[in-house]
Write a protein that holds these residues in place. Structure first.
Motif, PDB file in Angstrom:
ATOM      1  N   ALA A 219       1.069  -0.878   0.041  1.00 36.89           N
ATOM      2  CA  ALA A 219      -0.326  -0.024   0.254  1.00 36.89           C
ATOM      3  C   ALA A 219       0.761   1.287   0.051  1.00 36.89           C
ATOM      4  O   ALA A 219       2.060   1.472   0.758  1.00 36.89           O
ATOM      5  CB  ALA A 219      -1.182   0.177   1.481  1.00 36.89           C
ATOM      6  N   TRP A 220       0.088   2.523  -0.347  1.00 34.99           N
ATOM      7  CA  TRP A 220       0.919   3.809  -0.558  1.00 34.99           C
ATOM      8  C   TRP A 220       0.349   4.833  -0.553  1.00 34.99           C
ATOM      9  O   TRP A 220      -0.836   4.864  -0.558  1.00 34.99           O
ATOM     10  CB  TRP A 220       1.399   3.365  -2.187  1.00 34.99           C
ATOM     11  N   HIS A 221       0.616   5.865   0.811  1.00 37.66           N
ATOM     12  CA  HIS A 221      -0.198   6.775   0.314  1.00 37.66           C
ATOM     13  C   HIS A 221       0.095   8.239  -0.490  1.00 37.66           C
ATOM     14  O   HIS A 221       1.553   7.474  -0.810  1.00 37.66           O
ATOM     15  CB  HIS A 221       0.199   7.210   2.027  1.00 37.66           C
ATOM     16  N   VAL A 222      -1.134   8.723  -0.850  1.00 40.43           N
ATOM     17  CA  VAL A 222      -1.153   9.091  -1.504  1.00 40.43           C
ATOM     18  C   VAL A 222      -0.367  10.812  -0.921  1.00 40.43           C
ATOM     19  O   VAL A 222      -0.877  11.275  -0.031  1.00 40.43           O
ATOM     20  CB  VAL A 222      -2.261   9.600  -2.532  1.00 40.43           C
ATOM     21  N   PRO A 223       0.189  11.279  -2.164  1.00 41.80           N
ATOM     22  CA  PRO A 223       1.366  12.847  -1.393  1.00 41.80           C
ATOM     23  C   PRO A 223      -0.282  14.145  -1.520  1.00 41.80           C
ATOM     24  O   PRO A 223      -1.580  14.009  -2.368  1.00 41.80           O
ATOM     25  CB  PRO A 223       1.663  13.282  -2.885  1.00 41.80           C
ATOM     26  N   ASN A 224       0.006  14.497  -0.626  1.00 39.71           N
ATOM     27  CA  ASN A 224      -1.511  16.151   0.024  1.00 39.71           C
ATOM     28  C   ASN A 224      -0.384  16.846   0.247  1.00 39.71           C
ATOM     29  O   ASN A 224       0.769  17.152   0.310  1.00 39.71           O
ATOM     30  CB  ASN A 224      -1.934  15.563   0.573  1.00 39.71           C
ATOM     31  N   ALA A 225      -1.557  18.356  -0.377  1.00 40.11           N
ATOM     32  CA  ALA A 225      -0.642  19.143  -0.316  1.00 40.11           C
ATOM     33  C   ALA A 225       0.006  19.518   1.604  1.00 40.11           C
ATOM     34  O   ALA A 225      -0.578  18.292   2.429  1.00 40.11           O
ATOM     35  CB  ALA A 225      -1.348  20.457  -0.328  1.00 40.11           C
ATOM     36  N   PRO A 226       0.550  20.678   2.474  1.00 43.25           N
ATOM     37  CA  PRO A 226       0.425  20.357   3.462  1.00 43.25           C
ATOM     38  C   PRO A 226       0.014  20.372   4.524  1.00 43.25           C
ATOM     39  O   PRO A 226      -1.762  21.052   3.884  1.00 43.25           O
ATOM     40  CB  PRO A 226       2.082  21.312   3.861  1.00 43.25           C
ATOM     41  N   ALA A 227      -0.781  19.810   5.380  1.00 42.23           N
ATOM     42  CA  ALA A 227      -1.982  19.934   5.874  1.00 42.23           C
ATOM     43  C   ALA A 227      -1.790  21.118   7.287  1.00 42.23           C
ATOM     44  O   ALA A 227      -0.981  21.388   7.443  1.00 42.23           O
ATOM     45  CB  ALA A 227      -1.944  18.917   6.822  1.00 42.23           C
ATOM     46  N   LEU A 228      -3.003  21.938   6.511  1.00 46.77           N
ATOM     47  CA  LEU A 228      -3.190  23.026   7.042  1.00 46.77           C
ATOM     48  C   LEU A 228      -4.722  23.017   8.299  1.00 46.77           C
ATOM     49  O   LEU A 228      -5.043  21.651   7.847  1.00 46.77           O
ATOM     50  CB  LEU A 228      -3.963  23.959   6.207  1.00 46.77           C
ATOM     51  N   THR A 229      -5.029  23.536   9.535  1.00 48.38           N
ATOM     52  CA  THR A 229      -5.946  23.700   9.642  1.00 48.38           C
ATOM     53  C   THR A 229      -7.165  23.924   8.807  1.00 48.38           C
ATOM     54  O   THR A 229      -7.059  24.567   8.086  1.00 48.38           O
ATOM     55  CB  THR A 229      -5.920  24.556  11.098  1.00 48.38           C
ATOM     56  N   GLN A 230      -7.782  23.160   9.894  1.00 48.35           N
ATOM     57  CA  GLN A 230      -9.812  23.511   9.100  1.00 48.35           C
ATOM     58  C   GLN A 230      -9.300  24.969   8.207  1.00 48.35           C
ATOM     59  O   GLN A 230     -10.368  25.304   7.374  1.00 48.35           O
ATOM     60  CB  GLN A 230     -10.807  22.602   8.818  1.00 48.35           C
ATOM     61  N   ARG A 231      -9.546  25.279   9.504  1.00 49.31           N
ATOM     62  CA  ARG A 231      -9.679  26.987   9.680  1.00 49.31           C
ATOM     63  C   ARG A 231      -9.088  27.380   8.324  1.00 49.31           C
ATOM     64  O   ARG A 231      -9.139  28.629   7.586  1.00 49.31           O
ATOM     65  CB  ARG A 231      -9.807  28.097  10.993  1.00 49.31           C
ATOM     66  N   GLN A 232      -7.765  27.724   8.174  1.00 46.96           N
ATOM     67  CA  GLN A 232      -6.688  27.976   7.247  1.00 46.96           C
ATOM     68  C   GLN A 232      -6.866  27.716   5.997  1.00 46.96           C
ATOM     69  O   GLN A 232      -7.384  27.838   4.821  1.00 46.96           O
ATOM     70  CB  GLN A 232      -5.524  27.815   7.730  1.00 46.96           C
ATOM     71  N   LEU A 233      -7.987  26.623   5.610  1.00 48.12           N
ATOM     72  CA  LEU A 233      -8.076  25.351   4.969  1.00 48.12           C
ATOM     73  C   LEU A 233      -8.143  26.656   3.939  1.00 48.12           C
ATOM     74  O   LEU A 233      -8.948  27.093   3.038  1.00 48.12           O
ATOM     75  CB  LEU A 233      -7.798  24.159   4.427  1.00 48.12           C
ATOM     76  N   LEU A 234      -9.893  26.397   4.678  1.00 56.55           N
ATOM     77  CA  LEU A 234     -11.179  27.314   4.193  1.00 56.55           C
ATOM     78  C   LEU A 234     -11.414  28.754   4.035  1.00 56.55           C
ATOM     79  O   LEU A 234     -11.737  29.062   3.209  1.00 56.55           O
ATOM     80  CB  LEU A 234     -12.227  26.595   5.089  1.00 56.55           C
ATOM     81  N   THR A 235     -10.291  29.445   4.703  1.00 58.65           N
ATOM     82  CA  THR A 235     -10.001  30.770   4.396  1.00 58.65           C
ATOM     83  C   THR A 235      -9.247  30.961   3.186  1.00 58.65           C
ATOM     84  O   THR A 235     -10.001  31.863   2.773  1.00 58.65           O
ATOM     85  CB  THR A 235      -9.097  31.145   5.730  1.00 58.65           C
ATOM     86  N   GLN A 236      -9.311  29.747   2.121  1.00 56.40           N
ATOM     87  CA  GLN A 236      -7.890  30.577   1.099  1.00 56.40           C
ATOM     88  C   GLN A 236      -8.876  30.042   0.299  1.00 56.40           C
ATOM     89  O   GLN A 236      -9.231  30.886  -1.358  1.00 56.40           O
ATOM     90  CB  GLN A 236      -7.167  28.864   0.583  1.00 56.40           C
ATOM     91  N   PHE A 237     -10.169  29.140   0.627  1.00 55.33           N
ATOM     92  CA  PHE A 237     -11.626  28.683  -0.189  1.00 55.33           C
ATOM     93  C   PHE A 237     -12.401  29.956  -0.319  1.00 55.33           C
ATOM     94  O   PHE A 237     -12.479  30.973  -1.276  1.00 55.33           O
ATOM     95  CB  PHE A 237     -12.219  27.628   0.069  1.00 55.33           C
ATOM     96  N   PHE A 238     -12.338  31.055   0.548  1.00 59.00           N
ATOM     97  CA  PHE A 238     -13.276  32.078   1.152  1.00 59.00           C
ATOM     98  C   PHE A 238     -12.440  33.482   0.505  1.00 59.00           C
ATOM     99  O   PHE A 238     -12.732  34.485  -0.667  1.00 59.00           O
ATOM    100  CB  PHE A 238     -13.182  32.687   2.493  1.00 59.00           C
TER     101      PHE A 238
END
Length: 319
Positions: A219-238
């Motif tokens: 099994a292999w883990h899929v690479p992700n962008a660096p983990a942010l807090t949900q507040r930080q991540l969604l603030t980028q969307f807003f």
């Protein structure tokens, strides 16, 4: 380059795999129960209808396939009883046709690691019903490979988001309100890091595993962008949407209340631990072997919002 690749499922992840395979010039067949072609899937992709629980069907539909991708799943509230036999039938069909089987998995099998980053060497310590099912299915894949029944590999993604993704912790309950200037719904803690997998990165990872012989047997883990807090991540969307950040937090208690009426919400209660502690994923094994395929958020955010704008406009047009 014309070898046949068969994808079980036609949802967002299956479509992401389809896009990755078409970029490679592969011949692609997608399998679902209805035989309907999902919007955006080009005519060059064959669509086959049938019952993936039926071995005669999985044997027939995978004839001539070089690689089979398992992206199908039963409804969330039917996982415990329906998921293992679904995988078993697809595995048996691939095995009879000597096709490689590349499976999409999540991270449930590890259980609650108390905030420690998840890596592929962790034991399968899940205590939840769905976590135990995931562990059972992962072990079945590994045993099939060890025994020589079929060559397998699996890509494990976190909660995913992106174009086409609706039923996710970062799906329609988040982005549809956001684009309407309402609070975005968030599960669990706002200010703890949580790794999310971009849907096209998940599809790319599965395609990579299907073409690289050294990927088989694990099994292999899929690479992700660096983990942010949900507040930080969604603030980028807003900010990308030109709107002020606003949030509604869905607690475990609220999930339980919703579960009185909504089966999917009821099934989320036991998985709430993923959103109550840091949830980070170590994908260094994949990146060292095959490269870092994670899409930067600077691209993933606007692509996701653009798809949701189109989805929202289409929904309004049908109203």
């Amino acid at each position: 380059m014309s070898e046949l690749h068969v994808i079980f499922g036609s949802g967002p992840l299956a479509q992401a795999v389809q896009r990755a395979l078409l970029r490679r010039g592969r011949k692609v067949k997608m399998v679902n129960r209805s035989g309907k072609r999902p919007a955006g899937v080009p005519a060059e992709v064959e669509i086959a209808a049938g019952d993936a629980y039926n071995l005669d069907f999985t044997r027939t539909v995978t004839q001539g396939a070089a690689v089979v991708y398992q992206c199908a799943q039963p409804p969330y509230h039917q996982w415990v009883t329906q998921f293992p036999p679904l995988q078993a039938a697809i595995l048996a069909g691939a095995a009879e046709n000597r096709a490689k089987l590349i499976a999409a998995e999540n991270l449930y099998m590890y259980g609650d690691t108390d905030g420690q980053p998840l890596h592929e060497g962790l034991p399968y310590s899940a205590r939840t019903r769905k976590g135990k099912v995931r562990a059972q299915m992962a072990l079945a894949l590994q045993e099939a490979h060890r025994s020589g029944k079929v060559q397998t590999a699996s890509a494990r993604g976190s909660d995913f988001f992106g174009p086409g993704v609706l039923g996710s912790a970062l799906g329609e309950r988040t982005f549809l309100p956001l684009l309407q200037g309402k609070p975005a719904e968030v599960t669990g803690a706002l200010d703890l890091p949580h790794a999310y997998t971009y849907i096209d990165d998940f599809g790319e990872a599965l395609a990579v595993l299907g073409e690289r012989p050294e990927a088989l047997g694990r099994a292999w883990h899929v690479p992700n962008a660096p983990a942010l807090t949900q507040r930080q991540l969604l603030t980028q969307f807003f900010e990308a949407a030109g709107l002020p950040p606003k949030f509604t937090v869905m607690s475990k208690f609220m999930l339980g209340l919703g579960g009185l009426f909504i089966p999917a919400a009821r099934e989320m209660v036991e998985m709430a631990y993923e959103f109550e502690k840091p949830f980070q994923v170590d994908a260094s094994a994949f990146t060292q072997a095959f490269g870092d395929i994670a899409t930067p958020l600077a691209r993933a955010v606007p692509e996701t919002l653009q798809w949701y704008r189109q989805h929202l406009a289409a929904h309004r047009g049908q109203a």
